[in-house]
Design an enzyme around this catalytic site. Structure first.
Site, mmCIF file in Angstrom:
data_model
loop_
_atom_site.group_PDB
_atom_site.id
_atom_site.type_symbol
_atom_site.label_atom_id
_atom_site.label_comp_id
_atom_site.label_asym_id
_atom_site.label_seq_id
_atom_site.Cartn_x
_atom_site.Cartn_y
_atom_site.Cartn_z
ATOM 1 N N HIS A 153 5.041 -7.158 -0.368
ATOM 2 C CA HIS A 153 4.853 -8.430 -1.050
ATOM 3 C C HIS A 153 5.655 -8.486 -2.351
ATOM 4 O O HIS A 153 6.069 -7.457 -2.889
ATOM 5 C CB HIS A 153 3.363 -8.628 -1.360
ATOM 6 C CG HIS A 153 2.486 -8.633 -0.145
ATOM 7 N ND1 HIS A 153 1.948 -9.779 0.391
ATOM 8 C CD2 HIS A 153 2.080 -7.616 0.668
ATOM 9 C CE1 HIS A 153 1.229 -9.476 1.460
ATOM 10 N NE2 HIS A 153 1.301 -8.162 1.658
ATOM 11 N N ASP B 128 0.868 -1.174 0.000
ATOM 12 C CA ASP B 128 0.000 0.000 0.000
ATOM 13 C C ASP B 128 0.913 1.234 0.000
ATOM 14 O O ASP B 128 2.035 1.188 0.528
ATOM 15 C CB ASP B 128 -0.864 0.033 1.262
ATOM 16 C CG ASP B 128 -1.967 -1.011 1.247
ATOM 17 O OD1 ASP B 128 -1.942 -1.912 0.380
ATOM 18 O OD2 ASP B 128 -2.863 -0.935 2.106
ATOM 19 N N SER C 201 6.910 4.009 5.859
ATOM 20 C CA SER C 201 8.163 4.442 5.262
ATOM 21 C C SER C 201 8.017 4.469 3.754
ATOM 22 O O SER C 201 6.982 4.854 3.248
ATOM 23 C CB SER C 201 9.324 3.568 5.702
ATOM 24 O OG SER C 201 10.545 4.220 5.409
#
Length: 289
Positions: free
Chosen positions: A154, A98, A255
């Site tokens: 991922h 995300d 981050s």
């Protein structure tokens, strides 16, 4: 105005935001936060999460569980199964996380940008001349994770992880205000370079960049957490096969991840600076055969 509204108004003032998030003992505060966030006390946990909500758009409705042992447990939460499916098109490289899309585009020889007008070099970022050649004139995209977002990342495509390099550094904030004021910021912060070879043959490199409060990056395939306190090897040869969508690890707060590819990759239609993207959604399209 609500308390959250007052806080939001204050933190949007650039000078104050930069002062509060950078002109402080960054490394010491980050070490303290790493210790504090792991305290498993219900009162401390609940108070910490309540404060966190004041400063962010934290949404726990997608979380796999509703009760957390600690603030850290909440930071690194899993989502309910099926909420971040990876795009099934084999021509698509999916977003690894995300995030909010930051600077992206063509790498000009070996120069890329943290924001418009603020260049940095591949060599400064990666520290490896051989890897620089793989991405010369390639493509880059910057994904910024805010503190309230899902913090796990991922595999963007099927492939093999070939090497991981830990590069020690600082813990500047990575928000847009700091990116405008600190030259070559991504090249100064603690970061991990994950070299991947896609099943289709192309090189793809992920660079998770740590920041204040978050100088720890967990990688499952190495069974290790990398941070400023890491001692011993900083280069980890790998031969780990991954499938698109496999969980690689997590940040211990929000981050940035920089994604690098060779030339001829194209950005997908939804890739617009400032747009939000979710893990698994289309990011890049691989070159046709």
């Amino acid at each position: 105005m609500t308390i959250r509204g007052v806080i939001s108004s204050l933190t949007q003032q650039e000078d104050l935001n930069f002062l509060l998030t950078n002109r402080i003992p960054r490394a010491a505060l980050t070490r303290f936060m790493g210790w504090f966030s792991k305290i498993e006390n219900p009162l401390i946990r609940d108070f910490s999460i309540a404060i966190w909500r004041l400063f962010s758009d934290l949404d726990l409705s997608e979380a796999k569980k509703s009760e957390f042992k600690s603030l850290h447990d909440c930071f690194t939460r899993e989502l309910r199964p099926g909420l971040r499916p990876a795009d099934p098109d084999p021509a698509i490289v999916a977003s690894p996380s995300d995030g909010i899309i930051g600077a992206f585009g063509r790498i000009a020889d070996t120069a890329l940008f943290q924001i418009k007008g603020a260049p940095y070099s591949l060599l400064d970022l990666l520290g490896d001349p051989t890897l620089v050649e793989r991405h010369r004139n390639g493509r880059f995209v910057t994904l910024r994770l805010t503190s309230g977002m899902y913090h796990r990342f991922h595999a963007p495509d099927d492939g093999r992880i070939e090497m991981v390099t830990l590069i020690h550094g600082d813990v500047w904030n990575v928000n847009p205000i700091a990116l405008k004021r600190v030259e070559r910021l991504f090249c100064k912060n603690e970061r991990v370079v994950i070299q991947t070879r896609l099943a289709s043959g192309e090189a793809l490199t992920l660079v998770p960049v740590a920041a204040i409060l978050v100088a720890s990056i967990r990688l499952h395939f190495l069974d290790v957490t990398l941070n400023a306190q890491s001692r011993g090897p900083v280069v980890f040869p790998c031969a780990t096969g991954v499938r698109k969508g496999d969980e690689l690890g997590w940040f211990e707060h929000g981050s940035t991840i920089i994604v690098l590819t060779p030339d001829r990759f194209e950005f997908c239609d939804g890739v617009v600076e400032g747009a939000r993207i979710r893990a698994g959604e289309p990011l890049l399209r691989k070159p046709s055969a």
